[in-house]
Design a protein around this motif. Structure first.
Motif, short mmCIF file in Angstrom:
data_model
loop_
_atom_site.label_atom_id
_atom_site.label_comp_id
_atom_site.label_asym_id
_atom_site.label_seq_id
_atom_site.Cartn_x
_atom_site.Cartn_y
_atom_site.Cartn_z
N ASN A 1 0.83 -1.21 0.00
CA ASN A 1 0.00 0.00 0.00
C ASN A 1 0.87 1.26 0.00
O ASN A 1 0.69 2.16 0.82
N LEU A 2 1.79 1.31 -0.93
CA LEU A 2 2.73 2.42 -0.99
C LEU A 2 2.04 3.72 -1.33
O LEU A 2 1.06 3.75 -2.10
N LYS A 3 2.57 4.80 -0.77
CA LYS A 3 2.02 6.14 -0.94
C LYS A 3 3.09 7.05 -1.54
O LYS A 3 4.28 6.79 -1.36
N PRO A 4 2.68 8.13 -2.18
CA PRO A 4 3.69 9.05 -2.73
C PRO A 4 4.68 9.54 -1.67
O PRO A 4 5.86 9.74 -1.99
N GLU A 5 4.26 9.68 -0.45
CA GLU A 5 5.17 10.14 0.61
C GLU A 5 6.19 9.08 1.02
O GLU A 5 7.09 9.36 1.82
N ASP A 6 6.08 7.88 0.49
CA ASP A 6 7.10 6.85 0.72
C ASP A 6 8.27 6.99 -0.24
O ASP A 6 9.26 6.26 -0.12
N THR A 7 8.18 7.90 -1.18
CA THR A 7 9.27 8.14 -2.12
C THR A 7 10.52 8.58 -1.37
O THR A 7 10.50 9.57 -0.63
N ALA A 8 11.60 7.82 -1.54
CA ALA A 8 12.84 8.07 -0.80
C ALA A 8 13.89 7.07 -1.26
O ALA A 8 13.59 6.14 -2.00
N THR A 9 15.11 7.28 -0.78
CA THR A 9 16.15 6.27 -0.91
C THR A 9 16.15 5.44 0.37
O THR A 9 16.16 6.00 1.47
N TYR A 10 16.14 4.13 0.21
CA TYR A 10 16.01 3.21 1.34
C TYR A 10 17.35 2.54 1.60
O TYR A 10 18.03 2.08 0.66
N TYR A 11 17.70 2.45 2.86
CA TYR A 11 18.97 1.89 3.29
C TYR A 11 18.76 0.87 4.40
O TYR A 11 17.80 0.98 5.17
N CYS A 12 19.69 -0.05 4.53
CA CYS A 12 19.72 -0.87 5.73
C CYS A 12 21.07 -0.67 6.42
O CYS A 12 22.02 -0.15 5.82
N ALA A 13 21.12 -1.04 7.67
CA ALA A 13 22.32 -0.83 8.46
C ALA A 13 22.34 -1.78 9.65
O ALA A 13 21.29 -2.27 10.09
N VAL A 14 23.52 -2.04 10.13
CA VAL A 14 23.69 -2.72 11.41
C VAL A 14 23.40 -1.71 12.51
O VAL A 14 23.81 -0.54 12.41
N VAL A 15 22.68 -2.15 13.53
CA VAL A 15 22.32 -1.24 14.62
C VAL A 15 22.47 -1.99 15.95
O VAL A 15 22.72 -3.19 15.98
N TYR A 16 22.33 -1.25 17.04
CA TYR A 16 22.15 -1.84 18.36
C TYR A 16 20.66 -1.87 18.64
O TYR A 16 19.99 -0.84 18.54
N TRP A 17 20.13 -3.01 19.02
CA TRP A 17 18.69 -3.19 19.20
C TRP A 17 18.11 -2.16 20.16
O TRP A 17 17.02 -1.64 19.92
N ASP A 18 18.80 -1.86 21.26
CA ASP A 18 18.19 -1.01 22.28
C ASP A 18 18.19 0.47 21.90
O ASP A 18 17.65 1.29 22.62
N ARG A 19 18.79 0.80 20.79
CA ARG A 19 18.72 2.18 20.29
C ARG A 19 18.77 2.14 18.76
O ARG A 19 19.60 2.78 18.12
N CYS A 20 17.85 1.37 18.21
CA CYS A 20 18.02 0.93 16.82
C CYS A 20 17.93 2.04 15.80
O CYS A 20 18.43 1.87 14.69
N PHE A 21 17.30 3.16 16.09
CA PHE A 21 17.25 4.24 15.11
C PHE A 21 18.26 5.34 15.39
O PHE A 21 18.32 6.32 14.65
N SER A 22 19.04 5.21 16.45
CA SER A 22 19.93 6.29 16.84
C SER A 22 21.20 6.34 16.01
O SER A 22 21.73 7.43 15.76
N GLU A 23 21.73 5.21 15.63
CA GLU A 23 22.95 5.17 14.85
C GLU A 23 23.03 3.84 14.12
O GLU A 23 22.40 2.87 14.51
N GLY A 24 23.79 3.83 13.04
CA GLY A 24 23.93 2.62 12.26
C GLY A 24 25.30 2.54 11.63
O GLY A 24 26.04 3.53 11.57
N TRP A 25 25.61 1.35 11.17
CA TRP A 25 26.93 1.11 10.57
C TRP A 25 26.80 0.33 9.26
O TRP A 25 25.78 -0.32 9.01
N TYR A 26 27.83 0.41 8.47
CA TYR A 26 27.95 -0.36 7.23
C TYR A 26 26.89 0.04 6.21
O TYR A 26 26.32 -0.80 5.52
N TRP A 27 26.67 1.34 6.10
CA TRP A 27 25.69 1.84 5.15
C TRP A 27 26.11 1.51 3.72
O TRP A 27 27.28 1.59 3.37
N GLY A 28 25.10 1.21 2.90
CA GLY A 28 25.33 1.01 1.48
C GLY A 28 24.92 2.24 0.70
O GLY A 28 24.76 3.33 1.26
N GLN A 29 24.75 2.06 -0.60
CA GLN A 29 24.38 3.17 -1.49
C GLN A 29 22.88 3.42 -1.49
O GLN A 29 22.42 4.45 -1.97
#
Length: 121
Positions: free
Chosen positions: A85-113
């Motif tokens: 159910n994608l919406k126009p506001e979902d338009t973005a570049t999407y990334y994944c990263a290694v994180v620490y579970w207890d602060r999973c959105f605070s910082e990440g590592w090993y970013w790709g393109q």
């Protein structure tokens, strides 16, 4: 150099679905907590979903709840983001990263393109 390689993005109409994939380069996914993020032009990076290692537990940001699902297949060394159910506001570049579970959105590592998702009619 450790990093992720994201794929699966593209142009999709509103209401459509995409499944993004993310594979690590140089390391094994099963040892890490992982997360998906996105960044739209002119906006800050936004955390979408996290998944812990081994006994997977998930967490979703409000913007992802009910429409996005994070999955991991350690046998294939891949993490996925199923987006429905994608919406126009979902338009973005999407990334994944290694994180620490207890602060999973605070910082990440090993970013790709990243992989570009465009939702438009």
């Amino acid at each position: 150099q450790y990093q992720f390689v994201e794929s699966g993005g593209g142009l999709v109409q509103p209401g459509g679905s995409l499944r993004l994939s993310c594979r690590p380069s140089g390391f094994t996914l099963e040892e890490y907590d992982v997360a998906w993020f996105r960044q739209a032009p002119g906006k800050e990076r936004e955390g979408l979903s996290c998944m812990s290692k081994r006994i997977p537990t998930t967490y979703y940001a409000d913007s992802a709840k009910g429409r996005f699902t994070i999955l991991r297949d350690d046998a294939k060394n891949t993490v996925y983001l199923q987006m429905n159910n994608l919406k126009p506001e979902d338009t973005a570049t999407y990334y994944c990263a290694v994180v620490y579970w207890d602060r999973c959105f605070s910082e990440g590592w090993y970013w790709g393109q990243g992989t570009q998702v465009t939702v438009s009619s």
